[in-house]
Write a protein that holds these residues in place. Structure first.
Motif, mmCIF file in Angstrom:
data_model
loop_
_atom_site.group_PDB
_atom_site.id
_atom_site.type_symbol
_atom_site.label_atom_id
_atom_site.label_comp_id
_atom_site.label_asym_id
_atom_site.label_seq_id
_atom_site.Cartn_x
_atom_site.Cartn_y
_atom_site.Cartn_z
ATOM 1 N N LEU A 199 -4.902 -1.347 -9.487
ATOM 2 C CA LEU A 199 -5.148 -0.236 -8.382
ATOM 3 C C LEU A 199 -5.712 -0.501 -7.245
ATOM 4 O O LEU A 199 -6.892 -1.525 -7.378
ATOM 5 C CB LEU A 199 -5.712 0.628 -9.698
ATOM 6 C CG LEU A 199 -6.330 2.101 -8.531
ATOM 7 C CD1 LEU A 199 -4.873 2.876 -8.668
ATOM 8 C CD2 LEU A 199 -7.363 3.209 -9.699
ATOM 9 N N LEU A 200 -4.623 -0.220 -6.398
ATOM 10 C CA LEU A 200 -5.238 -0.909 -4.565
ATOM 11 C C LEU A 200 -5.478 0.986 -4.252
ATOM 12 O O LEU A 200 -5.315 1.731 -4.154
ATOM 13 C CB LEU A 200 -3.563 -0.765 -3.842
ATOM 14 C CG LEU A 200 -4.489 -1.804 -2.786
ATOM 15 C CD1 LEU A 200 -5.247 -2.645 -2.436
ATOM 16 C CD2 LEU A 200 -2.399 -1.961 -1.845
ATOM 17 N N HIS A 201 -6.810 0.541 -3.478
ATOM 18 C CA HIS A 201 -7.608 1.509 -2.965
ATOM 19 C C HIS A 201 -7.522 1.504 -1.441
ATOM 20 O O HIS A 201 -6.841 0.340 -0.824
ATOM 21 C CB HIS A 201 -9.455 1.350 -2.891
ATOM 22 C CG HIS A 201 -9.335 1.863 -3.703
ATOM 23 N ND1 HIS A 201 -8.554 2.721 -5.155
ATOM 24 C CD2 HIS A 201 -10.126 0.473 -5.337
ATOM 25 C CE1 HIS A 201 -9.480 2.320 -6.287
ATOM 26 N NE2 HIS A 201 -9.997 1.357 -6.559
ATOM 27 N N PRO A 202 -7.140 2.374 -0.649
ATOM 28 C CA PRO A 202 -7.139 2.758 0.787
ATOM 29 C C PRO A 202 -8.103 1.789 1.708
ATOM 30 O O PRO A 202 -7.408 0.959 2.940
ATOM 31 C CB PRO A 202 -7.057 3.874 0.938
ATOM 32 C CG PRO A 202 -7.318 4.317 0.075
ATOM 33 C CD PRO A 202 -7.266 3.855 -0.986
ATOM 34 N N GLY B 35 -4.255 8.843 -2.388
ATOM 35 C CA GLY B 35 -3.873 7.918 -0.864
ATOM 36 C C GLY B 35 -4.140 6.372 -1.772
ATOM 37 O O GLY B 35 -3.618 5.020 -1.313
ATOM 38 N N ASP B 36 -4.377 6.411 -3.316
ATOM 39 C CA ASP B 36 -4.361 4.995 -3.878
ATOM 40 C C ASP B 36 -3.196 4.959 -4.228
ATOM 41 O O ASP B 36 -2.080 5.279 -4.170
ATOM 42 C CB ASP B 36 -5.619 4.951 -5.383
ATOM 43 C CG ASP B 36 -6.887 4.936 -4.996
ATOM 44 O OD1 ASP B 36 -7.141 4.911 -4.022
ATOM 45 O OD2 ASP B 36 -6.890 5.283 -5.986
ATOM 46 N N THR B 37 -2.593 3.093 -5.297
ATOM 47 C CA THR B 37 -1.207 3.203 -5.220
ATOM 48 C C THR B 37 -1.386 1.603 -6.251
ATOM 49 O O THR B 37 -2.530 0.945 -6.328
ATOM 50 C CB THR B 37 -0.991 1.804 -3.916
ATOM 51 O OG1 THR B 37 -1.328 2.991 -2.202
ATOM 52 C CG2 THR B 37 0.086 0.759 -3.975
ATOM 53 N N VAL C 221 11.779 -10.922 -11.356
ATOM 54 C CA VAL C 221 10.799 -10.254 -11.282
ATOM 55 C C VAL C 221 11.343 -8.899 -10.649
ATOM 56 O O VAL C 221 12.748 -8.592 -10.175
ATOM 57 C CB VAL C 221 10.438 -10.745 -9.436
ATOM 58 C CG1 VAL C 221 9.381 -9.891 -8.477
ATOM 59 C CG2 VAL C 221 9.986 -12.016 -9.871
ATOM 60 N N ALA C 222 10.799 -7.892 -11.512
ATOM 61 C CA ALA C 222 10.427 -6.344 -11.412
ATOM 62 C C ALA C 222 9.837 -6.432 -10.556
ATOM 63 O O ALA C 222 8.405 -6.165 -11.451
ATOM 64 C CB ALA C 222 11.058 -5.963 -12.615
ATOM 65 N N LEU C 223 9.309 -5.012 -9.501
ATOM 66 C CA LEU C 223 7.835 -4.264 -9.346
ATOM 67 C C LEU C 223 8.231 -2.763 -9.373
ATOM 68 O O LEU C 223 9.714 -2.254 -8.864
ATOM 69 C CB LEU C 223 8.119 -5.095 -7.504
ATOM 70 C CG LEU C 223 6.966 -4.754 -6.752
ATOM 71 C CD1 LEU C 223 5.869 -4.882 -7.297
ATOM 72 C CD2 LEU C 223 7.505 -5.681 -5.263
ATOM 73 N N VAL C 224 7.091 -2.249 -9.320
ATOM 74 C CA VAL C 224 7.085 -0.699 -8.314
ATOM 75 C C VAL C 224 5.986 -0.873 -8.230
ATOM 76 O O VAL C 224 4.430 -1.025 -8.264
ATOM 77 C CB VAL C 224 6.983 -0.270 -10.082
ATOM 78 C CG1 VAL C 224 7.317 0.810 -10.367
ATOM 79 C CG2 VAL C 224 8.445 -0.058 -11.210
ATOM 80 N N VAL C 225 5.728 0.010 -6.720
ATOM 81 C CA VAL C 225 4.747 0.520 -6.343
ATOM 82 C C VAL C 225 4.493 1.861 -6.519
ATOM 83 O O VAL C 225 6.189 2.404 -5.692
ATOM 84 C CB VAL C 225 5.407 -0.326 -4.709
ATOM 85 C CG1 VAL C 225 3.340 0.245 -4.023
ATOM 86 C CG2 VAL C 225 5.275 -1.904 -5.036
ATOM 87 N N VAL C 226 3.651 1.987 -5.756
ATOM 88 C CA VAL C 226 3.275 3.636 -6.913
ATOM 89 C C VAL C 226 2.310 4.179 -5.978
ATOM 90 O O VAL C 226 0.873 4.018 -6.083
ATOM 91 C CB VAL C 226 3.027 4.364 -7.845
ATOM 92 C CG1 VAL C 226 2.729 5.763 -8.076
ATOM 93 C CG2 VAL C 226 4.301 3.599 -8.698
ATOM 94 N N ARG C 227 2.465 5.244 -4.755
ATOM 95 C CA ARG C 227 2.155 5.857 -4.390
ATOM 96 C C ARG C 227 0.402 7.624 -4.768
ATOM 97 O O ARG C 227 2.018 8.215 -4.819
ATOM 98 C CB ARG C 227 1.800 6.112 -2.795
ATOM 99 C CG ARG C 227 0.825 6.824 -1.981
ATOM 100 C CD ARG C 227 -0.547 6.136 -1.418
ATOM 101 N NE ARG C 227 0.091 4.740 -1.071
ATOM 102 C CZ ARG C 227 -0.062 4.270 0.018
ATOM 103 N NH1 ARG C 227 0.379 5.396 0.962
ATOM 104 N NH2 ARG C 227 0.719 3.008 0.920
ATOM 105 N N LEU C 228 -0.557 6.978 -5.221
ATOM 106 C CA LEU C 228 -0.788 8.410 -6.007
ATOM 107 C C LEU C 228 -1.178 9.513 -5.445
ATOM 108 O O LEU C 228 -1.534 8.993 -3.796
ATOM 109 C CB LEU C 228 -1.998 7.573 -6.646
ATOM 110 C CG LEU C 228 -1.459 6.464 -7.851
ATOM 111 C CD1 LEU C 228 -2.609 5.447 -8.336
ATOM 112 C CD2 LEU C 228 -0.400 7.051 -8.626
#
Length: 411
Positions: free
Chosen positions: A309-312, A346-348, A404-411
């Motif tokens: 979980l990536l924060h801004p 805005g977290d990812t 490689v499988a990758l999923v990026v979600v903007r919450l």
């Protein structure tokens, strides 16, 4: 297949090297496409003519044709192959009558013996070594090379040029195979629910060791009223068998989460199903449910690297509080753990398979640190930009030793 079924002219025309076929009177009977291309001649100009008539001496190289002719005569006399050191023999410039281009050639001729042992045919090969003869390899030598040494050097140069061309062809073929593999995998991973999410970016890259479809997958499932579930998984192995197992497990998990909207319980169902599928054991999966109303992430991990979980502000949290062994790792059924983590708008959220972070001979914690350090630099980007930047930053854009499988979600 018998020799009668082989079209030898077709084989010669497919060859990338320039060949002539002559009879024992040194009359040209056949010339392949590559020979016509490199010499700028036509079949009508060559076939049926003696070699010295077809290639007379030129003012710039008054003895070159005779030297090649002498080599062919040596093949007739010795019944053994013969090589000619580089000789200048200019070729006409297409579309500019009377003008010629400087060319240097190496020749190699091989005999084809008849039943009585005499030479029936000669296969003559021509290699354009103009670049070699103009190169510093020749011009910077203080002592002139002998004809034999120059010929050997030029032959080596010609072979090296062939290898370069073959390597280019192989790279192009591999690139085409890779494009096909990616396209096939994307079809297998297609998700109607994913199309409704502009906030989600997905990527799939096959390993360059296999150039084939593989066992990594991702999936997105919408759940009423406005929740959605995300999964990434990794089946052991590569190729069609792993891809087939992947397809079955992906479908089973998609059905399970729709019936039981709990990541842990869905993984329990998947684990029971995996026991009945050959090649499914030891599969790793990360299953996440996102609830936008409560801004809560609920997750369960089966032997898989933890989502991030990536924060801004660039800080990261690992979803590692509900980890368990891969599917089928335990002999008996045991309930799987589940955890929750709140997020802010805005977290990812980033889910991935181990090919993104693992490197041979390196601890996985090092790979996780590399991942979070990279994510910290991209927290303000859009999801598509984050996905591309991440693959590039971690050095897997062109492929790696694992899928490689990758999923990026903007919450």
């Amino acid at each position: 297949m018998t020799t009668a079924e082989i079209d030898f002219e077709e084989l010669f025309d497919a060859a990338p090297n320039a060949y002539l076929v002559l009879d024992a009177d040194l009359v040209v009977h056949y010339v392949n496409c590559a020979y016509l291309q490199v010499t700028g001649r036509t079949r009508e100009e060559l076939v049926g003519r003696s070699i010295l008539e077809a290639f007379p001496d030129t003012p710039a190289a008054p003895a070159a044709a005779r030297d090649f002719g002498a080599s062919l005569q040596r093949v007739l006399d010795s019944r053994e192959p013969d090589v000619v050191a580089p000789k200048r023999f200019d070729i006409p410039i297409v579309g500019r009558p009377g003008e010629v281009a400087e060319r240097w050639w190496c020749g190699m001729s091989s005999p084809v013996r008849g039943p009585d042992g005499t030479v029936k045919w000669i296969i003559a090969r021509a290699d354009d070594v103009t670049e070699f003869m103009r190169s510093p390899v020749i011009h910077e030598i203080t002592q002139p090379l002998s004809n034999e040494a120059t010929g050997i050097a030029a032959q080596v140069y010609a072979r090296s040029r062939e290898l370069e061309q073959l390597n280019d062809q192989l790279r192009q073929a591999n690139a085409r195979e890779r494009e096909i593999a990616v396209a096939l995998q994307e079809v297998m991973l297609r998700s109607p629910d994913l199309d409704r999410h502009r906030n989600i970016a997905v990527r799939y890259l096959p390993s360059f060791g296999t150039l084939n479809v593989c066992g990594d997958w991702y999936d997105v499932v919408d759940l009423p009223p406005d929740r959605y579930a995300i999964a990434v998984g990794d089946v052991v192995g590569h190729g069609l068998e792993a891809a087939a197992v992947m397809g079955m497990l992906r479908s089973a998990l998609s059905a399970a989460i729709r019936a039981i909207p709990s990541p842990a319980q869905a993984l329990e169902v998947l684990g029971l199903y995996a026991r009945a599928v050959d090649g499914a054991l030891a599969t790793t999966v990360a299953k996440v449910l996102v609830d936008p109303r409560s801004r809560l992430i609920i997750y369960s991990i089966a032997g898989h690297p933890p989502p991030v979980l990536l924060h801004p502000d660039g800080s990261c949290e690992l979803l590692d509080q509900a980890t368990d062994p891969p599917l089928g790792a335990r002999p008996d059924h045991v309930p799987r753990p589940q955890a929750g983590l709140s997020y802010t708008r805005g977290d990812t959220l980033v889910l991935y398979t181990d090919g993104l972070i693992e490197r041979r001979g390196e601890d996985i914690d090092t790979g996780l640190t590399r991942l979070t350090d990279a994510l910290a630099r991209y927290s303000t980007l859009q999801v598509e930009e984050i996905a591309d930047a991440l693959l590039d930053d971690l050095g897997v854009t062109g492929g790696s030793w694992d899928d490689v499988a990758l999923v990026v979600v903007r919450l």
